[in-house]
Design an enzyme around this catalytic site. Structure first.
Site, PDB file in Angstrom:
ATOM      1  N   LYS A  37      -3.006 -10.991  -0.377  1.00 48.26           N
ATOM      2  CA  LYS A  37      -4.293 -11.329   0.246  1.00 48.26           C
ATOM      3  C   LYS A  37      -4.514 -12.842   0.223  1.00 48.26           C
ATOM      4  O   LYS A  37      -5.032 -13.416   1.173  1.00 48.26           O
ATOM      5  CB  LYS A  37      -5.434 -10.599  -0.470  1.00 48.26           C
ATOM      6  CG  LYS A  37      -5.381  -9.101  -0.198  1.00 48.26           C
ATOM      7  CD  LYS A  37      -6.502  -8.343  -0.874  1.00 48.26           C
ATOM      8  CE  LYS A  37      -6.399  -6.870  -0.486  1.00 48.26           C
ATOM      9  NZ  LYS A  37      -7.350  -6.015  -1.155  1.00 48.26           N
ATOM     10  N   GLU A  41     -10.254   2.422   0.461  1.00 44.67           N
ATOM     11  CA  GLU A  41     -10.599   3.192  -0.749  1.00 44.67           C
ATOM     12  C   GLU A  41     -11.028   4.618  -0.393  1.00 44.67           C
ATOM     13  O   GLU A  41     -10.603   5.582  -1.039  1.00 44.67           O
ATOM     14  CB  GLU A  41     -11.732   2.502  -1.521  1.00 44.67           C
ATOM     15  CG  GLU A  41     -11.279   1.228  -2.216  1.00 44.67           C
ATOM     16  CD  GLU A  41     -12.366   0.619  -3.101  1.00 44.67           C
ATOM     17  OE1 GLU A  41     -13.265   1.348  -3.569  1.00 44.67           O
ATOM     18  OE2 GLU A  41     -12.314  -0.612  -3.333  1.00 44.67           O
ATOM     19  N   GLU A  63      -6.711  -7.799  -9.830  1.00 41.80           N
ATOM     20  CA  GLU A  63      -6.664  -8.680  -8.654  1.00 41.80           C
ATOM     21  C   GLU A  63      -7.548  -9.907  -8.874  1.00 41.80           C
ATOM     22  O   GLU A  63      -7.140 -11.040  -8.618  1.00 41.80           O
ATOM     23  CB  GLU A  63      -7.113  -7.925  -7.393  1.00 41.80           C
ATOM     24  CG  GLU A  63      -6.129  -6.845  -6.956  1.00 41.80           C
ATOM     25  CD  GLU A  63      -6.469  -6.243  -5.590  1.00 41.80           C
ATOM     26  OE1 GLU A  63      -6.821  -6.993  -4.669  1.00 41.80           O
ATOM     27  OE2 GLU A  63      -6.387  -5.005  -5.454  1.00 41.80           O
ATOM     28  N   ARG A  73       0.860   1.084 -11.476  1.00 45.56           N
ATOM     29  CA  ARG A  73      -0.070   1.125 -10.344  1.00 45.56           C
ATOM     30  C   ARG A  73      -1.128   0.023 -10.480  1.00 45.56           C
ATOM     31  O   ARG A  73      -1.429  -0.707  -9.548  1.00 45.56           O
ATOM     32  CB  ARG A  73      -0.713   2.510 -10.336  1.00 45.56           C
ATOM     33  CG  ARG A  73      -1.441   2.932  -9.114  1.00 45.56           C
ATOM     34  CD  ARG A  73      -2.718   2.229  -8.846  1.00 45.56           C
ATOM     35  NE  ARG A  73      -3.230   2.692  -7.571  1.00 45.56           N
ATOM     36  CZ  ARG A  73      -4.202   2.111  -6.918  1.00 45.56           C
ATOM     37  NH1 ARG A  73      -4.776   1.028  -7.384  1.00 45.56           N
ATOM     38  NH2 ARG A  73      -4.624   2.588  -5.770  1.00 45.56           N
ATOM     39  N   ARG A 131       0.838  -1.209   0.000  1.00 40.59           N
ATOM     40  CA  ARG A 131       0.000   0.000   0.000  1.00 40.59           C
ATOM     41  C   ARG A 131       0.873   1.260   0.000  1.00 40.59           C
ATOM     42  O   ARG A 131       0.503   2.270  -0.599  1.00 40.59           O
ATOM     43  CB  ARG A 131      -0.956  -0.011   1.195  1.00 40.59           C
ATOM     44  CG  ARG A 131      -2.112  -0.988   0.957  1.00 40.59           C
ATOM     45  CD  ARG A 131      -3.120  -0.967   2.080  1.00 40.59           C
ATOM     46  NE  ARG A 131      -4.236  -1.850   1.779  1.00 40.59           N
ATOM     47  CZ  ARG A 131      -4.906  -2.543   2.692  1.00 40.59           C
ATOM     48  NH1 ARG A 131      -4.568  -2.464   3.973  1.00 40.59           N
ATOM     49  NH2 ARG A 131      -5.918  -3.301   2.341  1.00 40.59           N
ATOM     50  N   THR A 156      -7.601  -1.865 -11.084  1.00 37.12           N
ATOM     51  CA  THR A 156      -6.690  -2.585 -10.179  1.00 37.12           C
ATOM     52  C   THR A 156      -7.416  -3.806  -9.609  1.00 37.12           C
ATOM     53  O   THR A 156      -6.864  -4.910  -9.519  1.00 37.12           O
ATOM     54  CB  THR A 156      -6.239  -1.667  -9.013  1.00 37.12           C
ATOM     55  OG1 THR A 156      -5.669  -0.484  -9.559  1.00 37.12           O
ATOM     56  CG2 THR A 156      -5.219  -2.356  -8.116  1.00 37.12           C
ATOM     57  N   ASN A 208     -11.781  -3.354   0.179  1.00 35.47           N
ATOM     58  CA  ASN A 208     -11.684  -2.746   1.504  1.00 35.47           C
ATOM     59  C   ASN A 208     -12.148  -1.286   1.356  1.00 35.47           C
ATOM     60  O   ASN A 208     -11.385  -0.417   0.913  1.00 35.47           O
ATOM     61  CB  ASN A 208     -10.232  -2.829   1.999  1.00 35.47           C
ATOM     62  CG  ASN A 208     -10.104  -2.328   3.411  1.00 35.47           C
ATOM     63  OD1 ASN A 208     -10.807  -1.405   3.818  1.00 35.47           O
ATOM     64  ND2 ASN A 208      -9.207  -2.922   4.171  1.00 35.47           N
TER      65      ASN A 208
END
Ligand SMILES: O=C(O)C(=O)C[C@]1(C(=O)O)C=C[C@@H](O)C=C1
Length: 273
Positions: free
Chosen positions: A162, A194, A253, A151, A16, A249, A190
Site C-alpha cells: 500500500k 473485509e 500494518e 496470516r 490477498r 493484522t 478497505n
C-alpha cells in the site's frame, strides 16, 4: 509465496490470494484442535518437570522445542515467519539471500496472538474438560498458532504494498510524519474487502465443518442454524476473524507504516548513488 523472488511479491492481489489460502489453513487447523478437549493442564505452568529446568507450560515447552528445530533449518530467517519463543539456535543451513522486500523492522505480535488464542479461541472451539490427549492437542495448538501468526504478520507485506502505491504514497508519508495512527488505520482499511472476506469465511467454515453425502450434499445438523454438531461453529470462525485476526493484522500494518520512514531517506540516497 516464494520470497526469494522479488517479481510481483508486493502485488496486492497476490498478497490477498495468500491471505485467502491461509483462511483454509486456519479453519482446518482449528477443526483439528477442536476434536480434543480443552486440556487446561497443558496451558498451566509448573505441571510437569523438564530436563532443562524449563518452568513454563507444556505447550510453552513443546513450542520452544519445535521452534529450536525449525530455527536450525532457518525457518525464522524468512521474512514471513516469526517465532513465539526465544532464545533460538542459529541455522545449520547457509543463509539465504532474500531480496529486501520489507523495510527493516522488528515487529512481532506473537505474544498478543498467544494471549488471545488461549483466552478467547481455545475455550470457544474445544469442549471443556480433559481427555488426556495432551501431545495431540499441543501439536494442533502449534499448527493454529503458526498459521495465525503467519496470516497476521502478512500485514507487513500488505502495508508495504500500500505504501508503494504511487496514488497513496504521498498521503501515507504525510500521515506517518504526523504520527497519525488513526489516519493511517482509516487509509489502509478497505471495508468492502473485509465484508467479502467475512462472507467467504462463513461459507468455508460451514462447508469444511460438515461432512458431505456421497452425492456431495452437505449433511446439515437438525438445529435451526444448521451447525450444532458441526466440527466447528461457523460463527466462532467469523467472530475470530472479525474481533481478532483482522484487527491485529491492521495493527501490524499501522505499526509497520509508522516506522516506514525511519532511515528511509538515507537508504533512498544510497540507492540513487
Ligand atoms: O486486504 C487488505 O487490504 C488488507 O489490508 C488486509 C485486511 C485483512 O486483514 O484481511 C485488513 C485491512 C483491510 O481493511 C482489508 C483486509
Amino acid at each position: 509465496m516464494n520470497l526469494l523472488k522479488k517479481d510481483n511479491a508486493l502485488s496486492l492481489a497476490r498478497l490477498r490470494d495468500v491471505l485467502i489460502r491461509l483462511e483454509d489453513t486456519i479453519i482446518f487447523a482449528l477443526i483439528e484442535r477442536a476434536q480434543f478437549a480443552l486440556n487446561e493442564c497443558t496451558y498451566q505452568p509448573g505441571v510437569y518437570e523438564y530436563e532443562d529446568g524449563y518452568k513454563g507450560s507444556f505447550l510453552g515447552y513443546f513450542l520452544h522445542e519445535m521452534e529450536k528445530v525449525h530455527s536450525r533449518v532457518r525457518r525464522y530467517t524468512s521474512p514471513d515467519e516469526y517465532p513465539f519463543t526465544s532464545p533460538l539456535p542459529e541455522p545449520i543451513l547457509p543463509t539465504l539471500d532474500f531480496p529486501p522486500i520489507l523495510h527493516p523492522n522488528n515487529i512481532n505480535v506473537n505474544k498478543d496472538i498467544m494471549d488471545r488464542y488461549l483466552q478467547d479461541i481455545v475455550p470457544k472451539i474445544c469442549t471443556p474438560g480433559d481427555d488426556l490427549n495432551y501431545g495431540s492437542s499441543a501439536t494442533r495448538d502449534v499448527e493454529c498458532l503458526q498459521a495465525l501468526s503467519k496470516r497476521i504478520h502478512y500485514g507487513k507485506f500488505i502495508a508495504e504494498s500500500k505504501f508503494q502505491d504511487p496514488a497513496q504514497q504521498e498521503t501515507y508519508i504525510r500521515l506517518i510524519k504526523a504520527k497519525d495512527r488513526e489516519g493511517i488505520m482509516e487509509l489502509l482499511t478497505n471495508r468492502t474487502v473485509e465484508a467479502a472476506l467475512l462472507r467467504r469465511l462463513r461459507r468455508k467454515a460451514m462447508i469444511y465443518g460438515h461432512d458431505i453425502t456421497e452425492k456431495g450434499d452437505i449433511i446439515l445438523d437438525d438445529d435451526q442454524n444448521g451447525n450444532v454438531s458441526s466440527k466447528i461453529h461457523a460463527d466462532v470462525v467469523v467472530d475470530l476473524y472479525e474481533r481478532f485476526v483482522i484487527p491485529l493484522t491492521k495493527e501490524v500494518e499501522v505499526d509497520y507504516l509508522l516506522k516506514r520512514l525511519d532511515g528511509w531517506q538515507a537508504s533512498e540516497d544510497t540507492k540513487a548513488e
